[in-house]
Design a protein around this motif. Structure first.
Motif, PDB file in Angstrom:
ATOM      1  N   VAL A 131      45.984  38.748  29.143  1.00  0.00           N
ATOM      2  CA  VAL A 131      45.211  37.934  30.083  1.00  0.00           C
ATOM      3  C   VAL A 131      45.614  38.256  31.516  1.00  0.00           C
ATOM      4  O   VAL A 131      44.753  38.401  32.404  1.00  0.00           O
ATOM      5  CB  VAL A 131      45.395  36.438  29.776  1.00  0.00           C
ATOM      6  N   ASN A 132      46.916  38.395  31.758  1.00  0.00           N
ATOM      7  CA  ASN A 132      47.368  38.800  33.090  1.00  0.00           C
ATOM      8  C   ASN A 132      46.818  40.175  33.460  1.00  0.00           C
ATOM      9  O   ASN A 132      46.440  40.411  34.622  1.00  0.00           O
ATOM     10  CB  ASN A 132      48.903  38.821  33.137  1.00  0.00           C
ATOM     11  N   ASP A 133      46.751  41.084  32.500  1.00  0.00           N
ATOM     12  CA  ASP A 133      46.199  42.420  32.768  1.00  0.00           C
ATOM     13  C   ASP A 133      44.739  42.319  33.197  1.00  0.00           C
ATOM     14  O   ASP A 133      44.301  43.018  34.125  1.00  0.00           O
ATOM     15  CB  ASP A 133      46.315  43.305  31.522  1.00  0.00           C
TER      16      ASP A 133
ATOM     17  N   THR B 271      40.740  42.604  37.683  1.00  0.00           N
ATOM     18  CA  THR B 271      39.435  42.117  38.120  1.00  0.00           C
ATOM     19  C   THR B 271      39.453  41.316  39.423  1.00  0.00           C
ATOM     20  O   THR B 271      38.620  41.549  40.307  1.00  0.00           O
ATOM     21  CB  THR B 271      38.800  41.239  37.022  1.00  0.00           C
ATOM     22  N   VAL B 272      40.382  40.369  39.573  1.00  0.00           N
ATOM     23  CA  VAL B 272      40.288  39.463  40.725  1.00  0.00           C
ATOM     24  C   VAL B 272      41.503  39.438  41.639  1.00  0.00           C
ATOM     25  O   VAL B 272      41.377  39.078  42.822  1.00  0.00           O
ATOM     26  CB  VAL B 272      39.983  38.013  40.273  1.00  0.00           C
ATOM     27  N   TYR B 273      42.687  39.790  41.146  1.00  0.00           N
ATOM     28  CA  TYR B 273      43.878  39.619  41.972  1.00  0.00           C
ATOM     29  C   TYR B 273      43.886  40.514  43.208  1.00  0.00           C
ATOM     30  O   TYR B 273      44.352  40.104  44.282  1.00  0.00           O
ATOM     31  CB  TYR B 273      45.148  39.831  41.151  1.00  0.00           C
ATOM     32  N   GLY B 274      43.381  41.735  43.098  1.00  0.00           N
ATOM     33  CA  GLY B 274      43.308  42.608  44.271  1.00  0.00           C
ATOM     34  C   GLY B 274      42.404  42.031  45.341  1.00  0.00           C
ATOM     35  O   GLY B 274      42.745  42.016  46.539  1.00  0.00           O
ATOM     36  N   LEU B 275      41.238  41.555  44.924  1.00  0.00           N
ATOM     37  CA  LEU B 275      40.305  40.924  45.859  1.00  0.00           C
ATOM     38  C   LEU B 275      40.923  39.670  46.472  1.00  0.00           C
ATOM     39  O   LEU B 275      40.759  39.402  47.670  1.00  0.00           O
ATOM     40  CB  LEU B 275      39.013  40.557  45.132  1.00  0.00           C
TER      41      LEU B 275
ATOM     42  N   LEU C 214      43.191  36.588  51.101  1.00  0.00           N
ATOM     43  CA  LEU C 214      44.293  35.806  51.672  1.00  0.00           C
ATOM     44  C   LEU C 214      44.814  36.453  52.951  1.00  0.00           C
ATOM     45  O   LEU C 214      45.071  35.768  53.946  1.00  0.00           O
ATOM     46  CB  LEU C 214      45.420  35.668  50.653  1.00  0.00           C
ATOM     47  N   LEU C 215      44.961  37.761  52.930  1.00  0.00           N
ATOM     48  CA  LEU C 215      45.439  38.464  54.125  1.00  0.00           C
ATOM     49  C   LEU C 215      44.423  38.362  55.255  1.00  0.00           C
ATOM     50  O   LEU C 215      44.785  38.154  56.422  1.00  0.00           O
ATOM     51  CB  LEU C 215      45.724  39.927  53.796  1.00  0.00           C
ATOM     52  N   ASN C 216      43.135  38.495  54.927  1.00  0.00           N
ATOM     53  CA  ASN C 216      42.099  38.382  55.957  1.00  0.00           C
ATOM     54  C   ASN C 216      42.072  36.996  56.583  1.00  0.00           C
ATOM     55  O   ASN C 216      41.739  36.831  57.762  1.00  0.00           O
ATOM     56  CB  ASN C 216      40.722  38.705  55.362  1.00  0.00           C
ATOM     57  N   ALA C 217      42.439  35.976  55.776  1.00  0.00           N
ATOM     58  CA  ALA C 217      42.483  34.597  56.277  1.00  0.00           C
ATOM     59  C   ALA C 217      43.823  34.272  56.929  1.00  0.00           C
ATOM     60  O   ALA C 217      44.054  33.135  57.344  1.00  0.00           O
ATOM     61  CB  ALA C 217      42.212  33.629  55.129  1.00  0.00           C
TER      62      ALA C 217
ATOM     63  N   ASP D 144      35.955  28.486  48.492  1.00  0.00           N
ATOM     64  CA  ASP D 144      34.878  28.116  47.573  1.00  0.00           C
ATOM     65  C   ASP D 144      33.982  29.333  47.328  1.00  0.00           C
ATOM     66  O   ASP D 144      33.535  29.564  46.197  1.00  0.00           O
ATOM     67  CB  ASP D 144      34.045  26.969  48.149  1.00  0.00           C
ATOM     68  N   GLN D 145      33.750  30.114  48.369  1.00  0.00           N
ATOM     69  CA  GLN D 145      32.967  31.342  48.226  1.00  0.00           C
ATOM     70  C   GLN D 145      33.720  32.357  47.364  1.00  0.00           C
ATOM     71  O   GLN D 145      33.125  33.038  46.527  1.00  0.00           O
ATOM     72  CB  GLN D 145      32.671  31.945  49.602  1.00  0.00           C
ATOM     73  N   THR D 146      35.037  32.436  47.550  1.00  0.00           N
ATOM     74  CA  THR D 146      35.855  33.311  46.710  1.00  0.00           C
ATOM     75  C   THR D 146      35.726  32.916  45.242  1.00  0.00           C
ATOM     76  O   THR D 146      35.551  33.775  44.363  1.00  0.00           O
ATOM     77  CB  THR D 146      37.330  33.238  47.149  1.00  0.00           C
ATOM     78  N   ALA D 147      35.811  31.626  44.969  1.00  0.00           N
ATOM     79  CA  ALA D 147      35.671  31.140  43.596  1.00  0.00           C
ATOM     80  C   ALA D 147      34.307  31.506  43.027  1.00  0.00           C
ATOM     81  O   ALA D 147      34.201  31.930  41.860  1.00  0.00           O
ATOM     82  CB  ALA D 147      35.876  29.625  43.555  1.00  0.00           C
ATOM     83  N   LYS D 148      33.273  31.367  43.836  1.00  0.00           N
ATOM     84  CA  LYS D 148      31.922  31.718  43.390  1.00  0.00           C
ATOM     85  C   LYS D 148      31.845  33.197  43.022  1.00  0.00           C
ATOM     86  O   LYS D 148      31.263  33.571  41.985  1.00  0.00           O
ATOM     87  CB  LYS D 148      30.919  31.385  44.498  1.00  0.00           C
TER      88      LYS D 148
END
Length: 296
Positions: free
Chosen positions: A59-61, A66-70, A75-78, A235-239
Motif C-alpha cells: 500500500v505504501n508502494d 501515485t500521490v506522494y511526489g505530487l 507542500l513546497l509550493n505552498a 481541498d483541490q489537492t484531495a480532489k
C-alpha cells in the motif's frame, strides 16, 4: 454518528466504558488531570503513545508511486516546509493517549482486549480536516476507509473494546485537543476529551454504543494556520488525488502496533507489533518475539 443498542455480548465492554465515561471515577482511579482544558494554550506535549495499524508495504508502494511526489511538490509550493519533511510511519489509528511514563507501552500491551483478526478493507477518499472547526490548527490531509463490510464492523468493535482499558492509562488529555481546539469543540467532542482524552473514539453510554470513530490514514500533519487559502489549495489537492485513485486501494491489516507519536499524531517509532491472527508479539527494537501473546 452511529448509535447501536448494546447486545448481551457487549455487557462487559459496557461496564468498563460506563466507568470510563465518569470523569470523577477516572481521576480517583488513575490520577488523570484535566486542568489543561481550562487553559487558552495547548498543553505541553511530553510523550504520546498509541495503538495503530501500520500500512503494509504494497500500500505504501502504491501511494509513493501515485500521490506522494505530487503532494511533496504542492507542500513546497505552498511553503509548508515543515509538513514536507515531517517524519511519519503511515498508519490507521485505533487510539492515542498522552503519558510521559516510559512504561506506558508495556502497560498498554498488558491491557489489550481481544484482537479483531485480520482486516480486509479499502482506503478511499482524500479530504482535509481540522482538529475543530475554527480552531485554526492543527489540520490534516487524510485518506479515509470505506465504511462497510465485516472487517469494518470488526475494526469499529475493537475500537469500542480498546477505549476503556487503554485510555485509562493516560495522564490527561492529548495536548492537540486542548487550548484553542477544546474551546471551539461541540459539547459531544468536549465530553470525549474530558472522559477519554480525545474526541473521535467509540464509547458506551446509557447502554448504547456511540461511534464517532473515523479510521483513516493521514498524509499531511500541519500546525500552520488553516486559512481559507490553505484549505482551498488542499481541498483541490484531495480532489486531484481522488481522480488518480478513484477506486481506492485494497488493504489487509495483518498486525496492530503500539507506537510513539508526535504532537500532531504522526508516528515516530514502532515499539510492539502484534499479529492479528495468532497474537504473537514482536519487540521491534530487538527483533525478538515475546514469550506472551495478546488475546485472540
Amino acid at each position: 454518528m452511529q448509535t447501536r443498542i448494546l447486545t448481551a455480548a457487549g455487557i462487559a465492554v459496557a461496564t468498563l466504558s460506563l466507568s470510563a465515561l465518569n470523569p470523577n471515577t477516572a481521576v480517583a482511579q488513575t490520577g488523570i488531570d484535566n486542568a489543561a482544558l481550562s487553559s487558552p494554550t495547548f498543553r505541553e506535549h511530553k510523550r504520546t503513545f498509541g495503538l495503530v495499524y501500520t500500512l503494509p508495504k504494497e500500500v505504501n508502494d502504491t501511494l509513493n508511486a501515485t500521490v506522494y511526489g505530487l503532494l511533496r511538490e504542492k507542500l513546497l509550493n505552498a511553503k509548508l516546509y515543515d509538513e514536507a519533511q515531517r517524519i511519519n510511519i503511515p498508519h490507521v489509528t485505533v487510539l492515542h493517549i498522552h503519558n510521559p511514563d516510559p512504561t506506558t507501552p508495556e502497560k498498554m500491551l498488558k491491557a489489550l482486549p481481544k484482537l479483531p483478526g485480520e482486516l480486509k478493507l479499502t482506503l478511499k477518499n482524500f479530504y482535509t480536516t481540522e482538529a475543530a472547526k475554527g480552531a485554526g490548527h492543527p489540520w490534516w490531509l487524510d485518506l479515509g476507509i470505506v465504511k462497510e463490510g465485516a472487517s469494518y464492523e470488526a475494526m469499529m468493535a475493537f475500537n469500542t473494546a480498546a477505549v476503556p482499558p487503554l485510555t485509562a492509562l493516560r495522564d490527561g488529555p492529548l495536548p492537540r485537543v486542548t487550548g484553542p481546539v477544546y474551546a471551539v469543540m461541540a459539547d459531544a467532542g468536549k465530553e470525549l476529551v474530558r472522559t477519554v482524552g480525545v474526541s473521535g473514539l467509540n464509547t458506551i453510554k446509557d447502554g448504547k454504543e456511540l461511534r464517532p470513530h473515523n479510521p483513516h490514514n493521514t498524509l499531511v500533519y500541519s500546525m500552520a494556520k488553516f486559512t481559507p487559502e490553505v484549505q482551498a489549495a488542499f481541498d483541490q489537492t484531495a480532489k486531484e488525488f481522488n481522480q488518480i485513485l478513484p477506486d481506492g486501494i485494497p488493504i489487509t491489516f495483518k498486525t496492530v502496533s503500539i507506537v510513539e507519536l508526535g504532537f500532531a499524531g504522526n508516528v515516530l517509532r514502532e515499539i510492539y507489533r502484534i499479529d492479528l491472527k495468532d497474537g504473537s508479539i514482536l519487540e521491534v527494537a530487538t527483533g525478538k518475539t515475546l514469550p506472551t501473546k495478546a488475546p485472540i
